[in-house]
Write a protein that holds these residues in place. Structure first.
Motif, PDB file in Angstrom:
ATOM      1  N   ARG A 156       0.877  -1.175   0.000  1.00  0.00           N
ATOM      2  CA  ARG A 156       0.000   0.000   0.000  1.00  0.00           C
ATOM      3  C   ARG A 156       0.914   1.224   0.000  1.00  0.00           C
ATOM      4  NH1 ARG A 156      -5.398   1.167   1.842  1.00  0.00           N
ATOM      5  NH2 ARG A 156      -5.631   3.282   2.632  1.00  0.00           N
TER       6      ARG A 156
ATOM      7  N   ASP B 112       1.337   5.318  -0.223  1.00  0.00           N
ATOM      8  CA  ASP B 112       0.542   6.484   0.168  1.00  0.00           C
ATOM      9  C   ASP B 112       1.453   7.704   0.198  1.00  0.00           C
ATOM     10  OD1 ASP B 112      -1.159   8.331   1.274  1.00  0.00           O
ATOM     11  OD2 ASP B 112      -1.491   7.254   3.152  1.00  0.00           O
TER      12      ASP B 112
ATOM     13  N   PHE C 177      -4.441   6.280  -3.342  1.00  0.00           N
ATOM     14  CA  PHE C 177      -3.686   5.127  -2.862  1.00  0.00           C
ATOM     15  C   PHE C 177      -3.232   4.291  -4.057  1.00  0.00           C
ATOM     16  CE2 PHE C 177      -6.635   5.554   0.882  1.00  0.00           C
ATOM     17  CZ  PHE C 177      -5.654   5.910   1.797  1.00  0.00           C
TER      18      PHE C 177
ATOM     19  N   GLU D 291      -2.257   0.253  -4.339  1.00  0.00           N
ATOM     20  CA  GLU D 291      -2.175  -0.964  -3.556  1.00  0.00           C
ATOM     21  C   GLU D 291      -2.368  -2.188  -4.451  1.00  0.00           C
ATOM     22  OE1 GLU D 291      -6.704  -0.108  -1.869  1.00  0.00           O
ATOM     23  OE2 GLU D 291      -5.014  -0.342  -0.511  1.00  0.00           O
TER      24      GLU D 291
END
Length: 509
Positions: free
Chosen positions: A90, A92, A99, A101
């Motif tokens: 993930r 960020d 995001f 992911e």
């Protein structure tokens, strides 16, 4: 503004899988990979943070990287040495980026590097909104990394508290650390955390000697004459001496959003102990809701303290969430213009959605004059950007929910909420809540104020609430009989008189 980034996430995931899934016939115990992150618009290195977990869901520690709660912080690039296997990730870069992911596989002997582009879906600074954090602790270099990865413009660095003064015996250097292009870390932030509660200080020119204080004596107001242009923030609306601090005009803002509020512990003698007992066991939103309700009660007394937020530390025990306060700066962004905007209440707090509201072209904190008895409708124009799913939007008026709007209705109204009606003094604000589980995720504007015939709304019941609070706090003072106890009790009596007078002068129930 789009509200779902599913398609973008799928593309991002496929791209990263293609980047990271590099087969190798060379046998080795580890795979090596360097990940570079750049901003798609500027093509400049972009700070971010990445959480990598193995097939069992265990977070992987990246050697040489700043790690917080299993998350690695990246300043442009990250070299990873991992065992071969399947991993989830993930990525960020702060709430203004989507995001990224997905999954990837590393084979034994892999050694390569690739570049990932991140594209903002909104640039808040272009609209004059700059994010800050009013209480950060840790080493300066780590906090610079955190601020860049979390996309923060300003941080207040807590470098002294009741246990330690990092400046003791040292010359005080630059009060502000400027780095990373228009990012500022204020280096003389401090904390006073004693029986009356926790206060955060910023914009000081030197630390306060709080290390010599006992738990109860003197009260935090002892240093009031030394504060001058400093900014003083209550750690939460739950602090035992909050009514005293307000009565002495000590505070400039109140933190209403932080992980510390969610973990706040109430002693049996805390003035809000009975209210805290009503929080259901396991309710992760309980403390946050009690803090909000207490803040609303304070607004009901006519006290106008802007809301702020805090989070950001380099200790493993703390979360790496994105709790922050955005301040609307007119003109050039500097620490001074940012704090000025905060003190004027031109803010919103968030740990997720990005919420900007204006009424008749005015930002939060504005005071609208009306004539008493004449109905006036205030139309709220709202701009909302979010990576999370919104459950509902609501307008709080005079401490109560006045209007609730679903996300679908908000879209159909093209960002214009139903009008709020006033015939008398009051205040209102906007809050949006997400469906995030595990903690209370929301965004909330600072209040807009309405004054009929030049008078703020002052509620009798709210003023009596804080008067009674003072009684309960005074009963818990833990000092032996003598001059110190008498001095503290006298201050509590003055606070009681302040709130009693306010209740008598109230113009609302």
């Amino acid at each position: 503004m789009p509200y779902s980034y599913l398609f973008a996430r799928i593309l991002a995931c496929l791209a990263l899988v293609a980047v990271l899934s590099i087969p190798s016939s060379v046998w080795a115990a580890y795979a090596n990979y360097e990940l570079r992150v750049v901003d798609a618009k500027t093509n400049l290195p972009c700070a971010a943070k990445i959480r990598i977990t193995d097939s069992r869901g265990n977070p992987k520690r990246i050697k040489g990287a700043l790690m917080i709660n299993g998350t690695a912080y990246i300043t442009g690039s990250l070299k990873m040495e991992l065992r071969p296997g399947q991993y989830q990730f993930r990525l960020d870069a702060g709430p203004e980026y989507p995001f990224m992911e997905g999954n990837f596989i590393l084979n034994s002997g892999d050694s390569d590097s690739r570049t990932i582009e991140l594209k903002r879906f909104i640039d808040m600074t272009q609209e004059g909104w700059y994010p800050g954090n009013v209480a950060m602790s840790g080493d300066t270099s780590d906090l610079e990394t955190i601020m860049m990865a979390d996309d923060l413009s300003l941080g207040n660095h807590i470098t002294w508290d009741n246990r330690l003064n990092q400046w003791a015996g040292k010359p005080i250097g630059a009060a502000i650390d400027e780095f990373g292009g228009d990012r500022y870390l204020l280096q003389l932030g401090g904390e006073d955390d004693r029986a009356g509660g926790k206060l955060w200080f910023s914009r000081l020119t030197s630390p306060l000697p709080v290390q010599r204080l006992s738990d109860e004596y003197p009260a935090a107001t002892f240093f009031q004459s030394d504060l001058k242009n400093a900014h003083v923030t209550a750690r939460s609306p739950l602090e035992p001496d909050l009514p005293l601090w307000v009565s002495q005009d000590l505070l400039d803002s109140i933190c209403i959003l932080s992980p510390e509020i969610e973990t706040y512990e109430f002693s049996e003698k805390h003035p809000l102990a009975e209210q805290a007992k009503q929080i259901r066991k396991g309710d992760v939103t309980g403390n946050s809701r009690l803090a909000l309700n207490t803040y609303y009660k304070l607004l009901e007394t006519g006290v106008r303290l802007p809301p702020v937020a805090a989070n950001g530390t380099a200790t493993e025990e703390q979360t790496s969430r994105l709790d922050r306060v955005y301040a609307r700066v007119e003109g050039t962004f500097t620490p001074d213009t940012w704090w000025k905007a905060v003190q004027e209440g031109q803010t919103f707090v968030t740990n997720g959605p990005l919420l900007r509201a204006n009424v008749e072209g005015k930002p939060p904190g504005h005071v609208f004059p009306i004539n008493i008895g004449e109905k006036h409708e205030f139309q709220i124009a709202l701009s909302l950007a979010t990576r999370q799913t919104i459950v509902y939007l609501e307008i709080i008026k005079n401490g109560e929910k006045d209007i609730e709007v679903s996300l679908e209705e908000y879209k159909s109204r093209q960002g214009v909420l139903p009008a709020v009606e006033f015939t008398d003094s009051g205040w209102f604000l906007v809050r949006v809540v997400t469906e995030e589980s595990g903690y209370f995720q929301y965004a909330m504007t600072a209040p807009f104020y309405v004054e009929a015939n030049g008078q703020p709304r002052v509620s009798k019941s709210a003023s009596e609430f804080f008067r009674d609070w003072v009684f309960r706090r005074a009963m818990s003072i833990n000092l032996p009989d003598g001059d110190q106890r008498n001095e503290i009790i006298d201050q509590q009596r003055e606070a009681r008189d302040f709130w009693q007078k306010r209740a008598k002068q109230a113009n609302a129930p």
